[in-house]
Design an enzyme around this catalytic site. Structure first.
Site, PDB file in Angstrom:
ATOM      1  N   HIS A 198       1.241  -1.455   0.240  1.00 13.83           N
ATOM      2  CA  HIS A 198      -0.220  -0.110  -0.036  1.00 13.83           C
ATOM      3  C   HIS A 198       1.064   1.290  -0.425  1.00 13.83           C
ATOM      4  CE1 HIS A 198      -3.311  -2.598   2.491  1.00 13.83           C
ATOM      5  NE2 HIS A 198      -3.158  -2.789   1.189  1.00 13.83           N
ATOM      6  N   GLU A 442       6.527 -20.454 -20.418  1.00 11.90           N
ATOM      7  CA  GLU A 442       6.959 -19.413 -19.102  1.00 11.90           C
ATOM      8  C   GLU A 442       7.115 -21.381 -17.744  1.00 11.90           C
ATOM      9  OE1 GLU A 442       4.634 -17.262 -17.140  1.00 11.90           O
ATOM     10  OE2 GLU A 442       2.113 -17.714 -17.989  1.00 11.90           O
ATOM     11  N   ASP A 466       7.799 -16.355 -14.038  1.00 10.47           N
ATOM     12  CA  ASP A 466       7.578 -17.580 -13.739  1.00 10.47           C
ATOM     13  C   ASP A 466       8.889 -18.918 -14.570  1.00 10.47           C
ATOM     14  OD1 ASP A 466       5.630 -17.408 -12.117  1.00 10.47           O
ATOM     15  OD2 ASP A 466       4.213 -17.099 -13.881  1.00 10.47           O
ATOM     16  N   CYS A 513       7.543 -10.733 -21.899  1.00  7.32           N
ATOM     17  CA  CYS A 513       7.456  -9.618 -21.625  1.00  7.32           C
ATOM     18  C   CYS A 513       8.101 -10.380 -19.645  1.00  7.32           C
ATOM     19  CB  CYS A 513       5.646  -9.726 -21.516  1.00  7.32           C
ATOM     20  SG  CYS A 513       5.242 -11.183 -21.396  1.00  7.32           S
TER      21      CYS A 513
HETATM   22  C1  PEP Z   1       6.163 -13.765 -16.309  1.00  6.34           C
HETATM   23  O1  PEP Z   1       6.008 -15.078 -15.851  1.00  6.34           O
HETATM   24  O2  PEP Z   1       6.757 -13.010 -16.766  1.00  6.34           O
HETATM   25  C2  PEP Z   1       5.299 -12.670 -16.592  1.00  6.34           C
HETATM   26  C3  PEP Z   1       5.493 -11.636 -17.274  1.00  6.34           C
HETATM   27  O3  PEP Z   1       3.809 -12.927 -15.833  1.00  6.34           O
HETATM   28  P1  PEP Z   1       3.092 -13.033 -14.270  1.00  6.34           P
HETATM   29  O4  PEP Z   1       4.387 -12.128 -13.668  1.00  6.34           O
HETATM   30  O5  PEP Z   1       2.101 -12.430 -14.948  1.00  6.34           O
HETATM   31  O6  PEP Z   1       3.100 -14.269 -13.796  1.00  6.34           O
HETATM   32 MG    MG Z   2       3.658 -15.761 -15.186  1.00  6.19          MG
END
Ligand code: PEP
Ligand code: MG
Length: 588
Positions: A198, A442, A466, A513
């Site tokens: 927060h 992932e 992940d 990503c």
């Molecule tokens: C990831 O796992 O790299 C990803 C982009 O997804 P999240 O962080 O939402 O699990």
């Molecule tokens: Mg992920």
């Protein structure tokens, strides 16, 4: 009390960037007095009316805070307050308080305190971080209700002066943020909290530096102390020496000037020094964020996380609500690619909505998460697919499935997509018939066998957050094993290389990503390995663009070769850091 002269440095987590310096103001939660007295049955109705008025006033206050946060930060950050509003609307809780008032013939404050504490105790004992947090939401709301009924203030700023100050607290509850005067507060410093807590949200909305997770700093500072707060590095110096202040003063000016120049630079197109085009895209959660991303030079949206529409809400978002959210982003991006990821609930993203039926699990990251959940809850999945398909008529929308472990899941997800398409066709609703689908890579099984996925999709996006945790068996949220979470581990670099080769061979587009994509030190490595589309938090785009412009493609490839032949993760990181620093020399 006399101020300590000795300089003491604390290390925590840099939660909101910036450097600030000023006298301390210690914010302590005030002990609240709960009045307790008998109420004759004849006056029970009046007491219930007091309760209803307090509910209304508290609702208004929290709604106001929510609106402020929404305006400055956006919808998904504001949604944190929906949990508070939900407590205020919880009919079961309200009825129980009214029954308690009736049965005990006591005033509302005493009855509410008793019932509230019963709930807090029950939630506090649940072995689930998300649900335990709900206990603090209930506590926050009950304190505010009592404050509204009795006129007591909730915080003790005993030493607050009229001068600008650095607020130090054990923790800042979301609804307490209203009492922080934005014009007086130089920085926020707290004992507790992580990067997504927060305090961080409040500090970012106020554009002030913040450092959290400092242990017991609020117990060790005293009125009269002066604090230097470095929100970039997560450091706090109590009573800094002249020497330290001089050093930080220079650093502050330098950081501000670098940031300004990077923002100005973000107007350039995304390419390497020798003109090789790359794609720098944004990870977003709302249309507001998409606008910001565009202003800062994003080439598209590489990841639209949709879970936030489903969290902190009691009822599921309707197809219409989802369509508004998705088409809003597609329209903002005006023809640029927008990759919408289907629901990735589970793991650390839990929802208390009874309609989602999420349950506590011993190993949530290895459990009922993302596509596994969706393929088992076809109605929820189909509603989302329909909303995304409809948004595809409004822009360049693509669909991405999270947590794919193998080709069977891809096939099943695509079958669901076909059913959703068929429904829309028969209803005469427009969508892009040739919408592209993609798979997050992932899970190591998907990475190793990604050649088997190419027939089922047209793009891959590497979820390094992940992928690293599953590849190296390191919980991405656990501080105690954080040193083992190494993006430059040779296993990870080899895995990235494997994915690039399979994607090229299979003719699918590839992007990344996860957080790796936005780390400017790692940009040359990723581009050199052949990952030429990187998606990151919008604020990181200018920095990544600058680094890309500072290197030739051949240099990036040399970096990748070095990383593929080196056996030591630290050595790889050192080499990457040295390369990065040599490129940043021209701007620092
Ligand atoms: C990831 O796992 O790299 C990803 C982009 O997804 P999240 O962080 O939402 O699990
Ligand atoms: Mg992920």
């Amino acid at each position: 009390m006399e101020s300590r002269k000795e300089e003491i440095e604390y290390a925590g987590i840099g939660a909101s960037p910036g450097i600030a310096h000023g006298p301390v103001s210690i914010l302590r939660e005030k002990e609240i007095t709960v009045p307790k007295y008998q109420v004759k049955p004849a006056l029970h109705k009046t007491e219930v009316a007091r309760f209803e008025n307090a509910l209304l006033a508290t609702r208004k206050q929290i709604q106001k805070i929510r609106d402020q946060v929404e305006e400055s930060l956006g919808e998904e950050e504001a949604r944190i307050f929906d949990a508070h509003l939900m407590v205020l609307e919880d009919q079961a809780l309200i009825d129980e308080v009214v029954r308690e008032m009736d049965a005990s013939e006591e005033n509302v404050e005493a009855s509410m305190w008793r019932i509230g504490n019963r709930y807090i105790e029950a939630f506090g004992q649940i072995d689930d971080e998300y649900l335990r947090e709900r206990a603090s939401d209930i506590r926050d709301v009950i304190r505010r209700l009592i404050s509204n009924l009795t006129g007591q203030s909730l915080e003790d700023h005993g030493d607050r002066s009229d001068n600008k100050h650095v607020v130090v607290a054990q923790e800042v509850a979301p609804s307490d943020s209203a009492s922080i005067d934005k014009n007086q507060v130089l920085a926020l410093v707290t004992d507790l909290g992580g990067k997504t807590g927060h305090t961080v949200i409040v500090a970012r909305s106020m554009n002030i530096p913040a450092v959290v997770g400092l242990g017991d700093i609020s117990q060790n500072v005293v009125p009269g102390d002066v604090l230097l707060v470095d929100g970039y590095e997560g450091k706090v110096v109590v009573n800094p020496s002249e020497n330290t202040l001089f050093r930080y003063g220079k650093l502050k000016d330098k950081r501000a000037s670098i940031e300004e120049r990077l923002i100005a630079f973000s107007k350039n197109i995304s390419e390497t020094k020798d003109g090789h085009p790359i794609q720098l895209q944004a990870n977003i959660e709302s249309a507001n964020e998409a606008k910001r991303a565009l202003e800062i030079g994003a080439d598209g949206v590489g990841l639209f996380r949709t879970e936030y529409l489903f969290m902190n809400t009691r009822s599921l978002p309707s197809e219409e609500e989802q369509f508004d959210a998705y088409s809003g982003v597609a329209e903002v991006m005006d023809g640029r690619s927008v990759v919408i990821r289907t629901l990735d609930l589970g793991g650390d993203k839990m929802s208390a909505s009874p309609e989602l039926g999420m349950q506590h699990e011993a190993n949530p990251f290895l459990g009922y998460r993302a596509i596994r959940y969706c393929l088992d809850n076809i109605d929820i999945f189909t509603t989302q697919l329909r909303a995304i398909l409809r948004a595809s008529a409004r822009g360049n929308v693509k669909i991405m499935y999270p947590m794919i472990s193998g080709v069977e899941e891809m096939k099943q997800a695509n079958e669901c997509l076909e059913i959703a398409k068929e429904q829309l066709r028969s209803e005469g609703i427009a969508f892009n018939e040739s919408i592209e689908t993609g798979s997050m890579i992932e899970i190591p099984s998907a990475a190793i066998a990604c050649d088997t996925l190419v027939s089922e999709c047209s793009f891959f996006s590497i979820g390094s957050n992940d992928l690293i945790q599953y590849l190296m068996a390191v919980d991405r949220l656990n501080d105690r094993v954080a040193h083992l979470y190494e993006p430059t581990h040779p296993a990870m670099i080899r895995m990235l290389d494997m994915i690039v080769k399979a994607a090229n061979k299979g003719g699918v587009e590839l992007s990344i990503c996860g957080e790796m994509a936005g780390d400017p030190i790692l940009v040359p490595l990723l581009v050199g390995l052949g990952i030429e589309s990187l998606s990151m938090s919008p604020g990181l785009l200018p920095h990544a663009k600058f680094v890309a412009h500072s290197m030739d493609l051949s240099e990036a490839r040399e970096i990748a070769e070095m990383a593929l032949s080196e056996t030591d993760a630290m050595k790889i990181l050192e080499n990457l850091t040295a390369f990065y620093e040599s490129r940043m020399a021209s701007i620092s």
